[in-house]
Design a protein around this motif. Structure first.
Motif, PDB file in Angstrom:
ATOM      1  N   ALA A  17     -40.962  19.343  29.325  1.00 37.11           N
ATOM      2  CA  ALA A  17     -40.411  18.064  28.843  1.00 37.11           C
ATOM      3  C   ALA A  17     -38.888  18.113  28.805  1.00 37.11           C
ATOM      4  O   ALA A  17     -38.217  17.145  29.172  1.00 37.11           O
ATOM      5  N   ALA A  18     -38.344  19.267  28.393  1.00 37.57           N
ATOM      6  CA  ALA A  18     -36.880  19.418  28.329  1.00 37.57           C
ATOM      7  C   ALA A  18     -36.278  19.368  29.734  1.00 37.57           C
ATOM      8  O   ALA A  18     -35.233  18.755  29.939  1.00 37.57           O
ATOM      9  N   VAL A  19     -36.962  20.005  30.706  1.00 34.14           N
ATOM     10  CA  VAL A  19     -36.474  19.976  32.097  1.00 34.14           C
ATOM     11  C   VAL A  19     -36.473  18.534  32.599  1.00 34.14           C
ATOM     12  O   VAL A  19     -35.495  18.056  33.180  1.00 34.14           O
ATOM     13  N   LEU A  20     -37.585  17.820  32.343  1.00 39.23           N
ATOM     14  CA  LEU A  20     -37.686  16.423  32.791  1.00 39.23           C
ATOM     15  C   LEU A  20     -36.612  15.552  32.133  1.00 39.23           C
ATOM     16  O   LEU A  20     -36.083  14.632  32.757  1.00 39.23           O
ATOM     17  N   SER A  21     -36.297  15.868  30.882  1.00 43.14           N
ATOM     18  CA  SER A  21     -35.318  15.036  30.160  1.00 43.14           C
ATOM     19  C   SER A  21     -33.891  15.202  30.683  1.00 43.14           C
ATOM     20  O   SER A  21     -33.008  14.435  30.304  1.00 43.14           O
ATOM     21  N   THR A  22     -33.662  16.203  31.533  1.00 44.12           N
ATOM     22  CA  THR A  22     -32.315  16.352  32.098  1.00 44.12           C
ATOM     23  C   THR A  22     -32.136  15.494  33.355  1.00 44.12           C
ATOM     24  O   THR A  22     -31.024  15.270  33.803  1.00 44.12           O
ATOM     25  N   ILE A  23     -33.263  15.028  33.926  1.00 42.33           N
ATOM     26  CA  ILE A  23     -33.191  14.215  35.145  1.00 42.33           C
ATOM     27  C   ILE A  23     -32.758  12.787  34.790  1.00 42.33           C
ATOM     28  O   ILE A  23     -33.362  12.166  33.918  1.00 42.33           O
ATOM     29  N   PRO A  24     -31.700  12.277  35.453  1.00 46.95           N
ATOM     30  CA  PRO A  24     -31.285  10.900  35.167  1.00 46.95           C
ATOM     31  C   PRO A  24     -32.450   9.929  35.435  1.00 46.95           C
ATOM     32  O   PRO A  24     -33.142  10.053  36.437  1.00 46.95           O
ATOM     33  N   GLY A  25     -32.629   9.013  34.536  1.00 48.21           N
ATOM     34  CA  GLY A  25     -33.766   8.091  34.677  1.00 48.21           C
ATOM     35  C   GLY A  25     -34.882   8.505  33.740  1.00 48.21           C
ATOM     36  O   GLY A  25     -35.436   7.686  33.023  1.00 48.21           O
TER      37      GLY A  25
END
Lengths: 169, 154
Positions: A17-25
């Motif tokens: 979830a933390a990795v995904l939260s770094t992706i813009p959008g």
């Protein structure tokens, strides 16, 4: 079941979830969609990897939801700090001149000057050293609060769905 | 109704109320000094919860909320249902199916508005958010009351 094995699903899902939260959008969807889904998947993953085929208790759902949120908050803050250190900039630094102008427009006394001073110190620390202790503290606090709340909600909803499936089966 | 349940509902209502006051403080207090001074902190906090895209914000009293129309709908929906739960003393059984339906409606609105029509409709975003927020709050309250408060009393 060993303690280590118990913590693997929230750790894996919190990290994802933390990795995904770094992706813009995805960043904006992190709390209300990604974190609850991660909490749900941590419960699901626990059933799969530990081969537990029984009704999930509310205590377990809350623990897994909170742990997923906690791990996601810690990793997301770490990634944000890492990117801030590498780029010497972030959303906060970029938005500061606009915020400052808006606050000054209202001209509401000396307390505002103090607020602006603190914000400017944070911004200048980030631009000079790539790190600000105050920024880290505020980032971690807000991440912990929001992720814990949404993780908890995701855990409870996940429990409800998985138990419904279990009862049907 | 048991006292523990009333306390729980009251605390839940207060938490949601505080959350809603936080993102609408400037609009509610007509841009008071306190709301302006606290806006950088509140902005920073709500930035983690919402994209805060200016075109998607709701304006009230000439001031923007700190979260978008959809998020405003979700939180106001949660506030309304928490108030309803607080004043309605009977046990409310809320089926998971209704929550699933509201989630699908919300998701459909997101897909239609953002990817197909490329036009953000604040009214539909707010109303689908309102339904989802209310349903989500009902379900979570239901689960907590059924599984935790009642079990701890047994």
């Amino acid at each position: 079941l060993t303690i280590t094995k118990q913590y693997i699903p929230p750790l894996v899902c919190g990290f994802s979830a933390a990795v995904l939260s770094t992706i813009p959008g995805f960043k904006e969807l992190a709390c209300c969609l990604v974190i609850p889904l991660a909490a749900f998947f941590s419960l699901y993953l626990d059933q799969k990897i530990n081969k537990i085929y029984e009704v999930i208790s509310s205590r377990k759902a809350i623990t897994y939801g909170l742990l997923t949120g906690l791990f996601a908050a810690l990793f997301a803050t770490f990634f944000d700090m890492l990117m801030t250190y590498a780029t010497r900039s972030n959303d906060f630094v970029q938005a500061l001149p606009e915020t400052e102008a808006m606050i000054k427009d209202f001209n509401i006394g000396p307390f505002v000057e103090e607020t602006i001073k603190i914000l400017k110190t944070m911004s200048s620390d980030i631009r000079t050293y790539g790190f600000s202790g105050l920024y880290l503290l505020s980032m971690l606090t807000s991440n912990l609060i929001t992720n814990a709340i949404f993780g908890l909600i995701g855990g409870l909803l996940g429990m409800s769905y998985l138990n419904k499936k279990w009862n049907k089966g | 109704m048991k006292n523990s349940k009333i306390y729980f509902r009251f605390v839940f209502f207060l938490i949601v109320l505080l959350w809603c006051i936080g993102f609408s403080l400037k609009a509610l207090t007509d841009g008071s000094g306190f709301s302006i001074v606290s806006s950088p902190v509140l902005n920073f906090f709500y930035n983690h919860v919402c994209h805060q895209d200016e075109a998607k914000l709701i304006s009230f009293n000439g001031f923007d909320f700190l979260v978008c129309a959809r998020c405003s709908g979700i939180y106001i929906g949660a506030l309304l249902s928490s108030f309803f739960i607080l004043t309605f003393f009977k046990r409310i059984k809320f089926p998971l199916t209704i929550f699933s339906i509201t989630s699908i409606v919300l998701l459909t609105d997101v897909i239609l508005n953002n990817f197909i029509f490329n036009f953000y409709n604040k009214i539909s975003a707010f109303s689908t958010g309102l339904l989802f927020g209310a349903a989500c709050f009902f379900i979570v309250t239901n689960i907590i009351e059924d599984q935790i408060i009642l079990k701890s009393k047994d």
